[in-house]
Structure formats: C-alpha cells, structure tokens
Scaffold this active site. Sequence first.
Site, PDB file in Angstrom:
ATOM      1  CG  ASP A  64      -1.698  -4.928  -7.900  1.00  0.00           C
ATOM      2  OD1 ASP A  64      -1.985  -5.745  -7.229  1.00  0.00           O
ATOM      3  OD2 ASP A  64      -3.009  -4.566  -7.724  1.00  0.00           O
ATOM      4  CG  HIS A  65      -1.579  -2.882  -3.446  1.00  0.00           C
ATOM      5  ND1 HIS A  65      -2.714  -2.137  -3.619  1.00  0.00           N
ATOM      6  CD2 HIS A  65      -2.296  -4.026  -4.960  1.00  0.00           C
ATOM      7  CE1 HIS A  65      -3.731  -2.391  -3.983  1.00  0.00           C
ATOM      8  NE2 HIS A  65      -3.555  -3.075  -4.949  1.00  0.00           N
TER       9      HIS A  65
END
Length: 244
Positions: A64-65
């Site tokens: 998610d990053h």
Amino acid sequence: MRVRFAGSGDAFGSGGRWQTCLHLAGEEQVMLVDCGATSLVAMKAQGLDPNAVGAVAVTHLHGDHFGGLPFLILDGQFSRRSAPLLVAGPPGTRTRLAEAMETLFPGSSRARRRFPVEVTELAPDGTPAELGAATVRGWQVEHACGAPPLAVSVRLDGVTFAYSGDTQWTPALAEAAREADLFAVEAYTFDRPVRYHLDYQTLRGHLGELQAERIVLTHMSAHMLGRLADAELPAAYDGMAIDL
C-alpha cells in the site's frame, strides 16, 4: 510546491480511500512520496498526469506504499514515456521492485523501454540524497516490512515536506519533522495501540517534540475515521491540496 493527498488511505481502503500516494508538484519537479497499489488509478481519477512524475520517494516496501510502482512504470512504457523515472527508497528497494514486477507481469523487469528507471537506496540515518531537483532524507522507524522502513523528508523549491510512513512512535519522527513546512503523519487508530502503527493519542502526547510548521493526519483506519471530530489536528482526505 503543492502537496496533494492523491491517496490518504490505509492498506484496506478504509472510508473508500485510495492507498498512500502523496503528489508533490514543484516548479522544478513533480514527484510522489509513496506509490501504493491504487496510485495510478487515483492520479488518473484526479486528472494528474502519471508521466509528469519525475521521481518517487518510497518510505517502505509494503504494497500500500510501494505496490503501484510496477503499474506506474508499465503505464509509462505503453504511453511512450521518454523522461527518466527516479526512484529512491530504503535498502532493498532495487531487488524488491524487480521481484514485484516479475510477480505481477513476468518479464517486465527486463523489458526494453524508452526511459530509464534509476533506483537510489537511501541511508536510514538521515544522510541526504539528490533525487533530481529534490533532496531526500530518510530515518529508520519501527514497522516490520522485510527491509528498513523510513520516515522521509523532501526538500524541493525551497520548502520541506516530511512524512512519517507507517510506524509506532519513535524519536526518529522528531528528526524527520524538524523544520518541515508540512509533516504528514500516520494516525492509524484514535487510542487503540496497534503494533508498528501510531495512534492519535500517542501522537498527541509527543506533539511538543515535532518541530514542524504544520501537521496533517493521514493513513487512518475506519476506527480513526470515526473519531475525527475528537482530534484537534486536521486530517487529510483524497484530493486534499496544500500549498507550501
């Protein structure tokens, strides 16, 4: 510099938000801080040109990053991008990016492109690194992800943006926030401790240590989103823009 929270959400899309994607538009360069798996869609939904992004600074190597980088690279390849893409991240970024590309699109890490992808691995002790027109620094924080996680600061166009990444409280956050014009900081929950993450009440107890001009909350779970009225600090939302 304009900071746009193209994605302000957590890993699980809480509140219907895109995953972390912080879009920094300066006069000299456009760049991202983090590029979560939904970032390409988030940018296109908000009218932001992915091919205008000249650099990406990654805090840590969770999907998610970091997981949007293969999509950003392949979108550039198929849209005839020619400008280099500069990537900076923690030690291990170069290998993990190649592995992610091969897992998602076999053969893609070795494909010939019209543009180079240049990867710089940041020292986790605050040593500055040049990333195009920006200067990026990283400090190791506390978040298990298979490689040293970082809080980062970006100096561009004479102003400084800093981001905590994902972490429980650590004095490294005070280093990252020092003299920042804007510090975006995780507030994953309101008052419930979650290992390797920061809750708002713990953050509130350390505010005196954060020497940033402005602080904005981000990367919030559904629990935190339900308590925003109880927080004294402003909270980011998808599309929120701040001029520095």
